[in-house]
Design a protein around this motif. Structure first.
Motif, mmCIF file in Angstrom:
data_model
loop_
_atom_site.group_PDB
_atom_site.id
_atom_site.type_symbol
_atom_site.label_atom_id
_atom_site.label_comp_id
_atom_site.label_asym_id
_atom_site.label_seq_id
_atom_site.Cartn_x
_atom_site.Cartn_y
_atom_site.Cartn_z
ATOM 1 N N PRO A 173 2.210 -18.477 -9.366
ATOM 2 C CA PRO A 173 0.839 -17.663 -9.514
ATOM 3 C C PRO A 173 -0.857 -18.872 -9.705
ATOM 4 N N GLU A 174 -0.573 -18.810 -11.348
ATOM 5 C CA GLU A 174 -1.464 -19.699 -11.288
ATOM 6 C C GLU A 174 -1.609 -20.872 -10.467
ATOM 7 N N HIS A 175 -0.919 -21.784 -9.546
ATOM 8 C CA HIS A 175 -1.435 -22.750 -8.940
ATOM 9 C C HIS A 175 -1.915 -21.985 -7.802
ATOM 10 N N LEU A 176 -2.009 -20.698 -7.596
ATOM 11 C CA LEU A 176 -2.809 -20.260 -6.281
ATOM 12 C C LEU A 176 -3.508 -19.900 -6.829
ATOM 13 N N PHE A 177 -3.856 -19.244 -7.668
ATOM 14 C CA PHE A 177 -5.670 -19.246 -8.579
ATOM 15 C C PHE A 177 -6.071 -20.330 -8.237
ATOM 16 N N SER A 186 -0.548 -4.019 -2.964
ATOM 17 C CA SER A 186 1.002 -4.292 -3.594
ATOM 18 C C SER A 186 1.599 -4.661 -2.616
ATOM 19 N N LYS A 187 0.951 -5.250 -1.568
ATOM 20 C CA LYS A 187 2.507 -5.651 -0.455
ATOM 21 C C LYS A 187 1.986 -7.476 -0.509
ATOM 22 N N GLY A 188 3.516 -7.492 -0.085
ATOM 23 C CA GLY A 188 3.998 -9.126 -0.155
ATOM 24 C C GLY A 188 4.791 -9.199 -1.860
ATOM 25 N N HIS A 218 -3.188 -11.502 -6.115
ATOM 26 C CA HIS A 218 -3.590 -11.059 -6.023
ATOM 27 C C HIS A 218 -4.712 -10.179 -7.325
ATOM 28 N N LYS A 219 -3.794 -10.142 -8.899
ATOM 29 C CA LYS A 219 -4.381 -8.550 -10.158
ATOM 30 C C LYS A 219 -5.446 -10.151 -10.397
ATOM 31 N N ARG A 220 -4.672 -11.501 -10.607
ATOM 32 C CA ARG A 220 -5.471 -12.243 -11.369
ATOM 33 C C ARG A 220 -6.502 -12.478 -10.395
ATOM 34 N N LEU A 221 -6.638 -12.343 -9.008
ATOM 35 C CA LEU A 221 -8.593 -13.071 -8.558
ATOM 36 C C LEU A 221 -9.125 -11.613 -8.790
ATOM 37 N N GLU A 222 -8.776 -10.343 -8.352
ATOM 38 C CA GLU A 222 -8.886 -8.908 -8.522
ATOM 39 C C GLU A 222 -10.046 -9.524 -10.369
ATOM 40 N N ASP A 223 -9.452 -9.927 -10.914
ATOM 41 C CA ASP A 223 -10.176 -9.702 -12.454
ATOM 42 C C ASP A 223 -11.121 -11.230 -12.815
ATOM 43 N N SER A 224 -11.034 -11.518 -11.927
ATOM 44 C CA SER A 224 -11.514 -13.589 -11.781
ATOM 45 C C SER A 224 -13.037 -13.474 -11.496
#
Lengths: 327, 327
Positions: free
Chosen positions: B151-155, B186-188, B196-202
């Motif tokens: 996840p960190e890489h994608l973030f 909730s997809k994927g 998704h969550k990290r990006l929402e909080d970013s």
């Protein structure tokens, strides 16, 4: 055997779907006793009268529908009279031999899987999409039913896709490819490496890994992938094709673009023609695009009629049996 | 700072690459002291003389190359004088500020990562590809460096892509999308849900999940995905575009198709223009397509010059720092 049509699925239901069924009847391609319509009795009958259809198919009345945005499982629980559930039940009870369902794909997959069950030997159903490459029609599966498959599922998709390709695309000895990001057997995830090995040992005409840029060049008649990648690839191609048409339109050469893109997307230009085949369930199920208009109905009906006639499902069962005994 | 060009990478090296560099020099877009060529001294000099180039850039002589079909790590071990390794070493030693590498992408990624190291805070480099949608240029990453990310890489890819989009595509507040097979959070896979969550909080301008059919419709300036899906999507679009051109050609409306497809593929129509940017390494690295011809050289050089000038890497480091402190 009749084909049950869910008249309430999709963005343009029931109007466009009634118009499409009317075209199929008035053209003589289908007779009323080949169809079983599931939807609002009065509205359908009134529109048929308007359109001059006298020989009206039987209508299973319902006004409930699982909408495109609804979670499939929620919709199935909350709406026992939803059109897709009634269509599936009609198929399960022998009132119809196949289903055409436009609209919520997840609901159609879940309702069919639960209601019809799976073919003997099948563990997971897969969505098979027909596209057109340099070697004619090819089938890509899974296009979204199973985003996180096990190796066995992908191996079964190869067998299902091959049976479908033989019966529906007239490829007597279809070539099988595994979608991957490199040509060597060692490429991709452990999952793909294992499936690569199984396909190599299978006796199928396996051409190995196929990269994205080869998808349309005719290298394989059956392309196997997981439901995440398959869905992504299908939608990317759809969106890119639309953008090609748009930009072409802005530049004033509209029709050329449409012609070319339609040829390539083949029956999967969903808003106008056909749909995707749900393989592995104990019944013939075609899932149309939610954006389908009237012109999508006749091709969809023809595909389902052909699948029933050629006995794709029987051939899938035989193929799975043969390949399970060989292991 | 000079740009080191690997003159031996790709299918048409060194001939087409020398021709491309000659064009960049003769047009006045680049001067000899802005370039450092890595390749066979005599061949390059002779071709320059033939083409009338008098002001010749410095040439770091080598005849070794890691070919397109070679395993990157094997090539790096066996060929210490390979052109890509010499180009990377020149960059590491301060003889050049950036690299243009056509040819074996894996070798360029591995050589750059090992030779230049990563920018502070970066865990994995990513390949960023520029495409053109309804809202102008957008960047898709990762396109193949990291098929199995955390996840960190994608973030981090989102942060890198945003910095790149600001500096190189002039999107002052770029929108970020996460490639997925459905719109809901909730997809994927669990991986995508966490990102998704990290990006929402970013605090980034995150537009949520983006489906494949939306890729080209301008909904996001930065599209984040794993290297498997990114590579697949990029190659599928490339192959589909080629097929559109082919079918258009068969139907006699050749040039229209080419124009449209090229516009959409933007600088990533690799055989003719530009290439992909390797982000996250401690240096500016552009990886061109192995099929690149002369016309790809000038756009590639211009991209690298612009990346150096705008300070993309510095902005990536600052962004990662800011977002790490916030966590």
């Amino acid at each position: 055997m009749r084909i049950a049509v869910d008249m309430l699925g999709g963005d343009h239901a029931p109007h466009e779907l009634v118009a499409g069924v009317a075209q199929a009847l008035l053209s003589g391609d289908f007779t009323a006793d080949e169809l079983l319509l599931v939807g609002p009795q009065d509205i359908i009958a009134a529109q048929f009268a308007e359109l001059g259809v006298s020989d009206v198919p039987e209508i299973l009345h319902t006004t409930d529908v699982i909408a495109g945005h609804e979670k499939p499982i929620d919709g199935i629980r909350r709406k026992p009279d939803a059109s897709i559930l009634k269509a599936v039940a009609a198929c399960r009870d022998g009132l119809a031999g196949g289903i055409v369902a436009f609209g919520n794909t997840g609901a159609a997959v879940a309702a069919s899987t639960i209601g019809l069950g799976l073919l003997p030997g099948v563990r997971r159903p897969g969505i098979a999409v027909t596209l057109v490459g340099a070697n004619g029609k090819f089938v890509l599966l899974d296009a979204g039913a199973n985003p996180n498959p096990k190796p066995e599922h992908l191996f079964h998709y190869a067998l299902m896709g091959a049976a479908f390709s033989r019966d529906m695309h007239q490829h007597s000895n279809p070539t099988i490819g595994l979608l991957n990001i490199g040509g060597e057997a060692s490429k991709g995830s452990p999952l793909l490496q294992e499936v690569h090995k199984r396909l190599e040992d299978s006796g199928l005409d396996f051409v190995g890994n196929v990269e994205g840029n080869q998808l349309f060049n005719g290298v394989a008649d059956v392309l196997v992938t997981d439901g995440f990648v398959g869905n992504m690839v299908l939608k990317v191609v759809e969106g890119f094709g639309e953008r090609v048409i748009q930009v072409g339109h802005e530049r004033g050469h509209d029709d050329q673009m449409k012609d070319v893109v339609r040829q390539l997307l083949g029956v999967s230009d969903f808003s106008e023609a056909g749909g995707a085949n749900l393989l592995g369930v104990n019944g013939v199920v075609l899932v149309g695009h939610g954006r389908s208009k009237a012109s999508a109905v006749l091709p969809a009906l023809e595909i389902v009629r052909a699948e029933i006639k050629t006995g794709v499902n029987q051939h899938i069962v035989e193929s799975l049996q043969a390949h399970t005994e060989n292991v």
